[in-house]
Design an enzyme around this catalytic site. Structure first.
Site, PDB file in Angstrom:
ATOM      1  CB  ALA A 176      -0.870  -0.010   1.248  1.00 14.56           C
ATOM      2  CD  GLU A 226       1.237  -5.828   5.720  1.00 10.55           C
ATOM      3  OE1 GLU A 226       1.958  -6.804   6.041  1.00 10.55           O
ATOM      4  OE2 GLU A 226       0.645  -5.761   4.632  1.00 10.55           O
TER       5      GLU A 226
END
Ligand code: COA
Length: 259
Positions: free
Chosen positions: A66, A134
């Site tokens: 992302a 992440e």
């Protein structure tokens, strides 16, 4: 076909080639990429295409996650909405009734690994690198990674990759079942084309229903085995099933019509 800002889309003899086109940001998924992917998936009719291939622009990355530069301004609700939107769009990909293949030509990290996992198969170039980093950013996967990684490689290894944030190479991804096959760098898209052409010779309804059934296994709202019984019944009434059975018995190639 409409125009897109952040992806390139080409229809080559019925195979839709999609390139995430932000090479300077290693093809990170920003809002514009999601807008484009959503519009594309709404536009495509599975009965009119043979399949979709998704890859990344340039030689370094499939998608490096992302877009971290968009995280700052999100806030609690914005982040939830972003995650939900990613889920919705990736489900559109996962549920598409023709094969969707990720041609992984470099980094597939975070949202990139999640995008590849939402596809039905992953062709890894020898330089591909997969991971869910992440935890390095203090967050969890937002686009289905915590679920699909378990589905593909099992709980133990998924836990390891998710907790360590480690990247793995193409061979390791193949050994774990994350990559279907490893090919030399640069040959990912051609290999994906071969798969889609091979699958395109099978009965189209059976292909669409197989995708639906495999997905049903992981859908807590549905019971995969009873779905299978119902679908077996429905498809047994189609002309293609009769043709397929007849062709086998007559030792000839089946001529499927998609009905
Ligand atoms: N979001 C936004 N921009 C990103 C990005 C991301 N996920 N990943 C890479 N980029 C950008 C970098 O900021 C850099 O931009 P710049 O040239 O304007 O500085 C450019 O892409 C090249 O990346 P860079 O980090 O310089 O390349 P590298 O070869 O040193 O490292 C990676 C490559 C993939 C290891 C590294 O970019 C990385 O760790 N990216 C983030 C991966 C990640 O955490 N993804 C999950 C997000 S939830």
């Amino acid at each position: 076909m409409q125009t897109y800002q952040s992806i390139l889309v080409e229809d080559k003899e019925g195979i839709i080639h999609v390139t995430i086109n932000r090479p300077k940001a290693l093809n990170a998924l920003n809002k514009s990429v999601f807008d484009d992917l959503e519009n594309l998936m709404n536009e495509l009719d599975p009965t009119k295409v043979k399949g979709i291939i998704i890859t990344g622009a340039g030689e370094r990355a499939f998608v490096a996650g992302a877009d971290i530069s968009e995280f700052d301004s999100l806030g609690d609700n914005g982040a939830k909405q972003m995650s939900q939107r990613g889920h919705d769009i990736f489900f559109m990909i996962e549920r598409f009734a023709k094969p969707v293949i990720a041609a992984v030509n470099g980094f597939a990290l975070g949202g990139g690994c999640e995008l590849a996992m939402a596809c039905h198969m992953r062709i890894a170039g020898a330089n591909a690198k997969f991971g869910q980093p992440e935890v390095n950013l203090g967050i969890v996967p937002g686009y289905g990674g915590s679920q699909r990684l378990i589905q593909l490689i099992g709980k133990g290894k998924a836990m390891e990759l998710l907790l360590t944030g480690n990247m793995i190479g193409a061979e390791e991804a193949h050994r774990l079942g994350l990559a279907n096959v490893v090919v030399e760098a640069g040959a990912e898209v051609d290999t994906a084309v071969e798969y889609i052409q091979r699958i395109g010779k099978k009965a189209p309804l059976a292909i669409g229903e197989t995708i639906r059934l495999v997905n049903a296994y992981f859908d807590m709202q549905k019971e995969g085995f009873s779905e299978e019984v119902n679908t077996f019944g429905t498809l047994s009434n189609t002309a293609d099933f009769k043709e397929g059975a007849a062709a086998f018995l007559e030792k000839r190639k089946a001529d499927f019509k998609g009905a």
